[in-house]
Design a protein around this motif. Structure first.
Motif, mmCIF file in Angstrom:
data_model
loop_
_atom_site.group_PDB
_atom_site.id
_atom_site.type_symbol
_atom_site.label_atom_id
_atom_site.label_comp_id
_atom_site.label_asym_id
_atom_site.label_seq_id
_atom_site.Cartn_x
_atom_site.Cartn_y
_atom_site.Cartn_z
ATOM 1 N N SER A 109 0.824 -1.211 0.000
ATOM 2 C CA SER A 109 0.000 0.000 0.000
ATOM 3 C C SER A 109 0.857 1.260 0.000
ATOM 4 N N LEU A 110 1.900 1.259 0.823
ATOM 5 C CA LEU A 110 2.781 2.428 0.861
ATOM 6 C C LEU A 110 3.489 2.623 -0.475
ATOM 7 N N ALA A 111 3.925 1.543 -1.087
ATOM 8 C CA ALA A 111 4.612 1.639 -2.374
ATOM 9 C C ALA A 111 3.684 2.195 -3.449
ATOM 10 N N LEU A 112 2.444 1.730 -3.460
ATOM 11 C CA LEU A 112 1.479 2.217 -4.446
ATOM 12 C C LEU A 112 1.131 3.674 -4.173
ATOM 13 N N ALA A 113 0.971 4.020 -2.898
ATOM 14 C CA ALA A 113 0.691 5.411 -2.540
ATOM 15 C C ALA A 113 1.838 6.318 -2.979
ATOM 16 N N ALA A 114 3.064 5.826 -2.846
ATOM 17 C CA ALA A 114 4.229 6.608 -3.266
ATOM 18 C C ALA A 114 4.179 6.894 -4.762
ATOM 19 N N LYS A 115 3.749 5.923 -5.537
ATOM 20 C CA LYS A 115 3.631 6.123 -6.985
ATOM 21 C C LYS A 115 2.569 7.180 -7.304
ATOM 22 N N ILE A 116 1.475 7.172 -6.534
ATOM 23 C CA ILE A 116 0.416 8.166 -6.735
ATOM 24 C C ILE A 116 0.948 9.557 -6.404
ATOM 25 N N VAL A 117 1.666 9.651 -5.299
ATOM 26 C CA VAL A 117 2.240 10.939 -4.886
ATOM 27 C C VAL A 117 3.232 11.435 -5.932
ATOM 28 N N ASP A 118 4.005 10.537 -6.472
ATOM 29 C CA ASP A 118 5.026 10.880 -7.468
ATOM 30 C C ASP A 118 4.436 11.699 -8.615
ATOM 31 N N VAL A 119 3.220 11.347 -9.017
ATOM 32 C CA VAL A 119 2.573 11.997 -10.153
ATOM 33 C C VAL A 119 2.262 13.463 -9.853
ATOM 34 N N THR A 120 2.017 13.784 -8.592
ATOM 35 C CA THR A 120 1.655 15.162 -8.220
ATOM 36 C C THR A 120 2.864 16.083 -8.144
ATOM 37 N N GLN A 121 4.062 15.520 -8.210
ATOM 38 C CA GLN A 121 5.325 16.262 -8.289
ATOM 39 C C GLN A 121 5.575 17.227 -7.124
ATOM 40 N N PRO A 122 5.508 16.727 -5.892
ATOM 41 C CA PRO A 122 6.005 17.551 -4.788
ATOM 42 C C PRO A 122 7.539 17.548 -4.848
ATOM 43 N N ASP A 123 8.178 18.200 -3.905
ATOM 44 C CA ASP A 123 9.640 18.214 -3.894
ATOM 45 C C ASP A 123 10.210 17.013 -3.153
ATOM 46 N N LEU A 124 9.435 16.471 -2.242
ATOM 47 C CA LEU A 124 9.870 15.274 -1.534
ATOM 48 C C LEU A 124 8.663 14.518 -1.010
ATOM 49 N N LEU A 125 8.902 13.280 -0.601
ATOM 50 C CA LEU A 125 7.853 12.442 -0.010
ATOM 51 C C LEU A 125 8.314 12.066 1.393
ATOM 52 N N ASP A 126 7.455 12.300 2.384
ATOM 53 C CA ASP A 126 7.800 12.020 3.768
ATOM 54 C C ASP A 126 6.921 10.881 4.290
ATOM 55 N N ILE A 127 7.530 10.002 5.090
ATOM 56 C CA ILE A 127 6.777 8.909 5.711
ATOM 57 C C ILE A 127 6.580 9.240 7.182
ATOM 58 N N ASN A 128 5.350 9.110 7.645
ATOM 59 C CA ASN A 128 5.066 9.366 9.059
ATOM 60 C C ASN A 128 5.208 8.081 9.857
ATOM 61 N N PHE A 129 6.241 8.041 10.693
ATOM 62 C CA PHE A 129 6.409 6.970 11.669
ATOM 63 C C PHE A 129 6.345 7.554 13.076
ATOM 64 N N GLY A 130 5.541 8.619 13.224
ATOM 65 C CA GLY A 130 5.493 9.294 14.518
ATOM 66 C C GLY A 130 4.114 9.489 15.111
ATOM 67 N N CYS A 131 3.057 9.303 14.304
ATOM 68 C CA CYS A 131 1.706 9.537 14.820
ATOM 69 C C CYS A 131 1.393 8.569 15.959
ATOM 70 N N PRO A 132 1.030 9.081 17.147
ATOM 71 C CA PRO A 132 0.866 8.204 18.304
ATOM 72 C C PRO A 132 -0.561 7.745 18.585
ATOM 73 N N VAL A 133 -1.562 8.251 17.840
ATOM 74 C CA VAL A 133 -2.940 7.953 18.220
ATOM 75 C C VAL A 133 -3.245 6.465 18.044
ATOM 76 N N LYS A 134 -4.128 5.961 18.890
ATOM 77 C CA LYS A 134 -4.374 4.522 18.961
ATOM 78 C C LYS A 134 -4.823 3.911 17.649
ATOM 79 N N LYS A 135 -5.732 4.585 16.946
ATOM 80 C CA LYS A 135 -6.307 3.955 15.752
ATOM 81 C C LYS A 135 -5.272 3.753 14.645
ATOM 82 N N VAL A 136 -4.111 4.383 14.797
ATOM 83 C CA VAL A 136 -3.031 4.194 13.836
ATOM 84 C C VAL A 136 -1.893 3.386 14.442
ATOM 85 N N ALA A 137 -1.388 3.843 15.588
ATOM 86 C CA ALA A 137 -0.205 3.206 16.195
ATOM 87 C C ALA A 137 -0.458 1.756 16.578
ATOM 88 N N LEU A 138 -1.668 1.457 17.033
ATOM 89 C CA LEU A 138 -1.958 0.092 17.449
ATOM 90 C C LEU A 138 -2.326 -0.813 16.276
#
Length: 347
Positions: free
Chosen positions: A81-110
């Motif tokens: 899913s992350l790899a496919l999402a990265a390809k989608i982001v690539d098309v929009t041509q931002p300057d960089l792509l950042d991965i969030n490994f910091g969000c602490p809320v339960k519905k994500v972290a757990l």
């Protein structure tokens, strides 16, 4: 100069606007850019949401040339899913792509995404490598010190993520267990920056609420730059104030009432332009109190601002505020870190 990959050049000691859900949208980013933010990020975007073509997720891909350099931030716990999402982001041509490994809320972290991945560094490395291989963009990461006090693994994380190709790392000085409570501890951030194996830029994040603290932490921990989140809510001038203090050692005077109102006005207009008249006005209401904090007897004006439904009427009230407080001199006061908790939506 600080460089991220081959194409992004930032000034010495750059100031970054943190990705904050329901805050770091294009209207807010516009006023932060005006006031000196060197690099900004979109709100968190769910990789699953992008793949499902969820409207809210896709809308967060909106970026504008005046915002550059800008990064799009995604999160998820599945390689494919992350790899496919990265390809989608690539098309929009931002300057960089950042991965969030910091969000602490339960519905994500757990569920094994965000800060939850800190419990499994091998998985974090696999997820990161999948993204790096799926995009032509420089990949960066934002994360925390570790899962809890018993698992402070940021030094290992930094080395291993650098080894699989990330171009910069932003570290929030708390564990997942801390959420946003207590004081951010930058000691380990400094250790990562001063690790002789680390050659990518290291950005520190957490509790920077004054130019003095920014310079103190710059000197004490040696970070390449600072990421600012809550202190910018209602006070985008924090960026220009830090820059001025870094360059001159002097504190800027606080923004005048007219400056405050003009930023509110721009934020409002951008909100209407990007979100439309109904959502734009409704979502702007949460910002007025922060922007106008400290003005005496401001409650009556604030009450009108949060009840009016027409942009012209709101602008008329803003004009009244300028006239009413034309002779009022705002005194410098500590920036209050808004009681805001970054949220990672699952959409």
């Amino acid at each position: 100069m600080v460089t991220i990959g081959d194409k992004i050049s930032l000034p010495d000691f750059p100031l970054l606007l943190a990705p904050m859900e329901d805050v770091s949208d294009p209207p807010f980013r516009a006023v932060c850019k005006d006031n000196g933010a060197d690099l900004m990020y979109t709100e968190f975007i769910s990789s699953e949401g992008l793949i499902r073509d969820a409207i809210k997720s896709r809308r967060k891909l909106d970026i504008f040339d005046y915002e550059r350099p800008i990064g799009i931030q995604i999160f998820g716990g599945d390689e494919e899913s992350l790899a496919l999402a990265a390809k989608i982001v690539d098309v929009t041509q931002p300057d960089l792509l950042d991965i969030n490994f910091g969000c602490p809320v339960k519905k994500v972290a757990l569920k094994g995404a965000g800060a939850g991945v800190l419990k499994d560094v091998d998985l974090m490395v696999k997820l990161t490598e999948a993204v790096v291989k799926s995009t032509s963009l420089p990949v960066t990461v934002k994360t925390r010190l570790g899962w809890d006090e018993g698992l402070l693994n940021i030094e290992e994380v930094a080395e291993r993520l650098q080894d699989v190709g990330i171009k910069a790392l932003a570290i929030h000085g708390r564990t997942r267990a801390q959420m946003y409570k207590g004081e951010a501890d930058w000691t380990l951030i400094g250790k990562v920056k001063n690790n002789p194996r680390i050659h990518i830029p290291i950005f520190g994040n957490g509790d920077i609420d004054s130019p003095q603290k920014a310079v103190e932490y710059k000197n004490r921990y040696g970070v390449d730059g600072i990421m600012i989140g809550r202190a910018a809510i209602g006070y985008p001038w924090i960026f220009r104030e830090i820059k001025h203090f870094v360059q001159t050692g002097e504190l800027l005077a606080p923004p005048t009432v007219e400056e405050r109102v003009n930023v509110v006005r721009k934020h409002l207009r951008k909100s209407l332009e990007w979100k439309g008249p109904v959502v734009g006005i409704n979502e702007m209401r949460r910002h007025y109190a922060n922007y106008l904090k400290g003005l005496p007897n401001i409650k009556e004006y604030r009450s009108k601002l949060v009840t009016l439904n027409n942009g012209d009427d709101i602008e008329a009230i803003l004009d009244e505020i300028i006239v009413r407080y034309s002779n009022y001199e705002i005194e410098a006061s500590p920036i209050e870190l808004i009681n805001y908790h970054e949220k990672c939506p699952v959409n």
